[in-house]
Design an enzyme around this catalytic site. Structure first.
Site, PDB file in Angstrom:
ATOM      1  N   VAL B 104       0.831  -1.195   0.000  1.00 53.22           N
ATOM      2  CA  VAL B 104       0.000   0.000   0.000  1.00 53.22           C
ATOM      3  C   VAL B 104       0.870   1.251   0.000  1.00 53.22           C
ATOM      4  O   VAL B 104       1.846   1.344   0.743  1.00 53.22           O
ATOM      5  CB  VAL B 104      -0.926  -0.012   1.259  1.00 53.22           C
ATOM      6  CG1 VAL B 104      -1.528   1.359   1.512  1.00 53.22           C
ATOM      7  CG2 VAL B 104      -2.029  -1.047   1.086  1.00 53.22           C
ATOM      8  N   ASN B 144       0.416  -5.710   8.093  1.00 57.31           N
ATOM      9  CA  ASN B 144       1.757  -5.147   7.891  1.00 57.31           C
ATOM     10  C   ASN B 144       1.653  -3.794   7.191  1.00 57.31           C
ATOM     11  O   ASN B 144       1.077  -3.699   6.110  1.00 57.31           O
ATOM     12  CB  ASN B 144       2.592  -6.127   7.061  1.00 57.31           C
ATOM     13  CG  ASN B 144       4.041  -5.741   7.051  1.00 57.31           C
ATOM     14  OD1 ASN B 144       4.396  -4.549   7.111  1.00 57.31           O
ATOM     15  ND2 ASN B 144       4.916  -6.728   6.982  1.00 57.31           N
ATOM     16  N   LEU B 146       3.747  -2.185   5.553  1.00 60.47           N
ATOM     17  CA  LEU B 146       4.421  -2.146   4.265  1.00 60.47           C
ATOM     18  C   LEU B 146       3.680  -2.962   3.202  1.00 60.47           C
ATOM     19  O   LEU B 146       3.991  -2.871   2.027  1.00 60.47           O
ATOM     20  CB  LEU B 146       5.836  -2.707   4.398  1.00 60.47           C
ATOM     21  CG  LEU B 146       6.746  -1.971   5.375  1.00 60.47           C
ATOM     22  CD1 LEU B 146       8.064  -2.740   5.527  1.00 60.47           C
ATOM     23  CD2 LEU B 146       7.040  -0.552   4.905  1.00 60.47           C
ATOM     24  N   GLU B 147       2.713  -3.729   3.635  1.00 59.68           N
ATOM     25  CA  GLU B 147       2.042  -4.610   2.684  1.00 59.68           C
ATOM     26  C   GLU B 147       0.600  -4.175   2.466  1.00 59.68           C
ATOM     27  O   GLU B 147       0.336  -3.424   1.542  1.00 59.68           O
ATOM     28  CB  GLU B 147       2.149  -6.059   3.169  1.00 59.68           C
ATOM     29  CG  GLU B 147       3.601  -6.501   3.254  1.00 59.68           C
ATOM     30  CD  GLU B 147       3.786  -7.928   3.763  1.00 59.68           C
ATOM     31  OE1 GLU B 147       2.925  -8.767   3.480  1.00 59.68           O
ATOM     32  OE2 GLU B 147       4.796  -8.184   4.436  1.00 59.68           O
ATOM     33  N   MET B 148      -0.388  -4.564   3.341  1.00 54.75           N
ATOM     34  CA  MET B 148      -1.777  -4.181   3.115  1.00 54.75           C
ATOM     35  C   MET B 148      -2.273  -3.135   4.109  1.00 54.75           C
ATOM     36  O   MET B 148      -3.287  -2.467   3.863  1.00 54.75           O
ATOM     37  CB  MET B 148      -2.676  -5.420   3.159  1.00 54.75           C
ATOM     38  CG  MET B 148      -2.415  -6.319   1.966  1.00 54.75           C
ATOM     39  SD  MET B 148      -3.051  -7.997   2.175  1.00 54.75           S
ATOM     40  CE  MET B 148      -4.701  -7.773   1.555  1.00 54.75           C
TER      41      MET B 148
END
Lengths: 675, 340
Positions: B104, B144, B146-148
């Site tokens: 994201v 996370n 850095l992810e979703m």
């Protein structure tokens, strides 16, 4: 509250029994089996891990799938409720370290395997040196790998250390080999240690302890449960005993109740019988009373409806009972008279003073002011009470009728007398009238002679003197007048005679349909001279007055008579004051009759005079003013000739009203022919 | 004789109160190793260290459909731009073919995305093996940053407002939309993401022509060299841990260009876990370039060569590398189209 005690105890006991039941069955879902199975599973997994690890170590197996899965399953099994409940942290730690060891085991075993494979491959390779050193190295390696020989290991170690010395020159193949051997030597102990840890009995012991814990727990539970079961059994027996006791109590009470009920029924039966007897007796009495009442009622009805008035008075002449007839006579409600002094008690007291059984003739005025003529008899009653019984006969009507009859008889005899006199007078009146007629004619015959004489007298003084002596002018004026008056007088005598004749024999004269309104108006006009100075005449004549069969001339006589009387009465009141009274004439059509009312505001009449006004020859006027015939004739005409009635209402100072009713239909009794 | 109503009511009350004793706690929703149920056990060539992978015939049911939908649903990310499928593209071998994935807001992930295909057959998830189950793994990328970069309340609200979501969940056998049921649906999908008909499997099942000569040579090398020691089992890896740099120091030789990834040490803190990673599965490896935990190795040849040197202590010849690569290519299987 005490009554409910057994129930309360039973309720409490029930609750306790339910509680005990649940305590006796602490493990209804057989959790024990579940828990023990779970622990068993754990032990199996543990065994599986151990076996797999051994298999892998022995190089007969390469893939770690089964070992990995068993280890993972074991860790998940530990999280199960069944295990968590009983496991302590030590066991968990043991198992977790086992899992960790398994991971490390895999890691190092892979490396170890590769290193000995690589070593073996190098040893088998054609490039492997054939010298002793190499051979010894090979032997040491193989021995170490196969038997974990300590001496072989030392040899290997020495070679490795040697090779690392910079001055020592080693063949490439050996150098590579020694690298792998080094790895092998470092990993082999690790693998062995790890395996030893994995298969150590520590875990087995821990798991066994766990199982024992579980079993013990459930054994305890079972033991406790069995105690509760005994308690439950005792409780149930107690409950049953109580129930039994309560049932027997109730049965006993039921029996008692039944007995009481029976005795009660018997008592009720006796009472009922007695009541029936009393009731029958009462019915009899009632029947008798009814009978008596009926008789009483009959008597009462008979007395009440008797034609004569009957009253029962007490000693003080207070009315105890008065029948309908008497009440009617007295024109009062029977109830209003009860308990009151008899209205005629003074008369009755008089009557009592005379011997009882005497009949009194009483004239009284009723409560409404009507005249009554009563015959009273009062007698003493011989009985329990000292009562008087009064019997009253209303003779008012009879008396009235008697009076009327007397009046009629009087009138008839007078009429007859009058008729006789009239007849006698008629003849002389008749020839006197003829003679007057003759004289009237004769004078008219002489008229021309007298005229000749008067003419001659103008010339002849002697004749004129004789005429003057004879008072000829006067005679010429007066003789005709005198003759006329004589003639009138005789006419008057004739009409009186005729009237008197009519009086005695009321007319079989023919009746005609007459409009009374017209007749009255005519009469009013005719009599104007009489009333115009003393009164105003007001007429209120019914518009559509039906014609009545009547003898016109006779009625006219009546109207005339009345108006004249009224005028005279008013004149008595007004005198010379110049005021005027009022004569009011109304006509009305009623169902069977036509009503004519003539009223005046004259002087009115007192009672004594009113009673006699219709008597022939009765008059209040002075001698020479009236003959007293007028109203007598009127009465005769109305009642006898026409079958109607004439009533007078008068009081001194209040004027007089005559009310005349003429039938609209001639009755059989009249028998006249009507035009 | 009548018992008073008072007595009866007391009796009933007591019975009701006491009957509620001894409840047993419910078991967890997660049922491990259901992937095992998805594999057929068949007769095959017995080759030590290898197990044929033959997935059962796929029967799509509402739960798997729901899981597939959620796997591709961007509503599970904060700004609704990223779904699981963004980094784990089913059609491209189960990853996104990038060294590090983009989450994201354009943020880069910490490690290379492992393939989701056959991930259900791994004993643990992530490069450091920290998640023991797929369910435990699914939660991490969702949260996370850095992810979703999402939260459960956010996701649940979106899903609840979707008109047909609740009925889909109910059709899938779940009572309501909760974190547990969302994860359970995802897991149900992942468990059937098994690739079958890889040439190697076909060869194991008896098709002699399935492997080319080169691949066969590669297979032999794979065994003789010792690759099989770690890349063993039904997934050719994924069931153990190993240090990167067994025979030589991988990091020293590489030079430290960027932040060191210390592997498992980062979450256990134990020295023996330094540079230790989960051994990845080699199935579909030809599709999941770039390689290694940081995606720093772009080609398979390079990867094989590095592995040979640092894990096995061997210098592989070009022929050997090619043969091995040929073999590795034979591990690429097919995914049922209904799952894509």
């Amino acid at each position: 509250m005490k009554k409910n005690l057994p129930y309360i105890v039973l309720a409490v006991l029930s609750i306790f029994l339910v509680f005990a039941y649940f305590q006796a069955n602490p493990d209804p879902n057989n959790q024990a089996a579940v828990d023990i199975h779970a622990v068993d599973q754990l032990r199996n997994l543990n065994k599986s891990i151990d076996r797999e690890a051994l298999l892998l170590e022995s190089e007969r197996k390469l893939d770690f799938d089964r070992l990995t899965q068993s280890s993972a399953r074991m860790l998940r099994q530990v999280e199960k409720q069944s295990v968590v409940r009983f496991a302590d942290s030590e066991l968990l730690a043991t198992l977790q370290s086992k899992a960790a060891n398994v991971e490390a085991f895999k890691t190092h075993l892979a490396v170890y395997r590769n290193s000995i494979r690589a070593g073996r491959q190098l040893l088998a390779d054609e490039n492997w040196p054939g010298d002793v050193q190499a051979t010894a190295l090979a032997a040491a390696f193989l021995s170490y790998v196969a038997f974990d020989d300590a001496r072989a290991r030392d040899t290997l170690k020495a070679h490795i250390d040697d090779a690392q010395r910079p001055e020592v020159k080693t063949a490439d193949a050996i150098e590579t080999f020694l690298v792998h051997a080094d790895v092998a030597m470092r990993t082999k102990p690790r693998v062995s240690d790890l395996l030893a840890e994995i298969v150590s009995s520590e875990t087995v012991t821990a798991l066994t302890t766990l199982e024992e814990k579980v079993v013990a727990h459930y054994a305890d539970l079972s033991a406790a449960a069995s105690v509760w079961r005994s308690t439950l059994l005792a409780g149930v027996l107690l409950f049953a005993a109580m129930l039994f006791w309560m049932i027997t109590q109730n049965l006993r009470k039921g029996r008692e109740l039944h007995q009481l009920n029976n005795s009660l029924e018997e008592q009720v039966l006796d009472r009922t019988r007695e009541l029936t007897r009393v009731s029958d007796h009462l019915m009899e009495v009632l029947g008798d009373t009814k009978e008596q009442n009926r008789t009483m009622q009959r008597m009462k009805d008979a007395i009440n409806q008797a034609a004569e008035g009957i009253a029962i008075l007490d000693e003080g002449l207070k009315i105890v009972f008065i029948n309908d007839a008497y009440a009617q006579i007295l024109e009062t409600d029977a109830d209003a008279l009860l308990d009151r002094l008899h209205p005629d008690h003074e008369l009755l007291t008089e009557g009592l003073r005379n011997e009882s059984g005497d009949v009194l003739d009483v004239s009284r005025q009723s409560s409404l002011g009507a005249d009554q003529s009563l015959e009273l008899s009062i007698g003493r009653v011989q009985g329990e009470e000292s009562d008087y019984v009064v019997v009253c006969r209303d003779h008012t009507e009879r008396k009235q009728m008697e009076t009327n009859l007397l009046q009629a008889q009087k009138l008839e005899s007078i009429g007859q007398l009058a008729s006789g006199i009239a007849h006698e007078i008629n003849t002389p009146a008749q020839y006197t009238n003829d003679n007057v007629q003759f004289f009237n004619d004769a004078w008219e015959d002489l008229a021309p002679l007298l005229n000749w004489v008067k003419e001659k007298a103008e010339d002849d003084q002697a004749l004129a003197d004789i005429c003057e002596d004879a008072d000829l002018e006067y005679l010429e004026d007066e003789v005709p007048t005198a003759l006329k008056q004589a003639g009138q007088g005789l006419q008057q005598i004739k009409s009186i005679v005729l009237a008197m004749k009519n009086f005695a024999h009321p007319g079989v004269d023919d009746k005609e349909q007459t409009n009374v309104n017209a007749a009255i108006e005519d009469t009013v006009t005719i009599a104007k001279n009489e009333w115009k100075y003393v009164a105003d005449v007001k007429t209120d004549l019914c518009a559509d007055i039906p014609e009545v069969p009547a003898v016109r001339s006779a009625l006219n006589q009546v109207w005339l008579n009345m108006i004249v009387n009224a005028s005279h009465a008013i004149a008595d009141v007004v005198g010379d004051s110049g005021e005027k009274g009022e004569i009011r004439i109304t006509t009305r059509a009623l169902e069977d009759v036509v009503e004519i009312q003539i009223s005046d505001t004259g002087s009115g009449m007192p009672e004594e005079i009113k009673a006699r006004i219709f008597d022939p020859f009765f008059t209040t006027k002075g001698v020479g003013s009236g003959s007293g015939q007028g109203l007598a004739i009127a009465h005769n005409v109305i009642t006898e000739q026409h079958g109607g009635s004439i009533q007078v209402d008068s009081a001194p100072g209040a004027g007089t009203t005559f009310r005349i009713l003429l039938p609209r239909v001639v009755s059989e009794a009249q028998g006249a022919v009507v035009h | 004789m009548a018992v008073t109503s008072f007595g009866w009511s007391m009796f009933v009350c007591a019975a009701v109160l006491l009957s509620g004793c001894n409840p047993d706690l419910p078991q967890t929703v997660d049922s491990p190793n259901t992937a095992d149920n998805m594999i057929e056990v068949v007769d095959a060539r017995e080759l030590s260290g290898f197990t044929v992978l033959r997935p059962r015939a796929l029967a799509m049911d509402p739960k798997i459909e729901l899981g597939k939908a959620l796997f591709h649903d961007t509503r599970l990310s904060r700004d609704e731009t990223v779904s699981c499928a963004t980094c784990h593209v089913i059609a491209l071998g189960g990853d996104d073919n990038r060294p590090l994935s983009v989450g994201v807001g354009g943020s880069l992930g910490e490690r290379n995305a492992p393939t989701v295909l056959n991930a259900a057959l791994n004993s643990t998830q992530f490069w450091d093996g920290r998640s023991p189950t797929l369910a435990a793994q699914a939660i991490e990328p969702i949260h996370n940053p850095l992810e979703m970069d999402a939260t459960w309340p956010m996701i649940l609200e979106r899903l609840k407002q979707a008109p047909d979501m609740l009925s889909r969940f109910q059709a899938a056998g779940f009572d309501a939309i909760t974190p547990d049921t969302v994860v359970a649906a995802l897991v149900a999908y992942e468990e059937v993401l098994l690739t079958g008909d890889a040439p190697f499997d076909l060869w194991l099942l008896g098709d002699d022509d399935a492997l080319s000569d080169k691949a066969l040579m590669g297979l032999e090398l794979f065994q003789n060299l010792g690759c099989v020691s770690c890349h063993q089992g039904r997934n050719l890896g994924g069931n153990m841990l190993q240090r990167l740099g067994v025979m030589a120091d991988y990091y020293k030789d590489r030079g430290i260009e960027k932040e060191l990834d210390l592997g498992r040490f980062e979450f256990t803190g134990r020295e023996e876990d330094r540079y230790v990673f989960r051994v990845p599965s080699l199935r579909n490896v030809a599709e999941t370039a770039p390689y290694f935990h940081d995606g720093s190795v772009p080609t398979l040849n390079e990867a094989v060569e590095i592995m040979g040197r640092y894990q096995l202590g061997r210098a592989l010849s070009e022929d050997e590398v090619e043969a091995l690569v040929a073999f590795l290519h034979s591990l690429t299987g097919k995914i049922d189209e209904r799952l894509m």
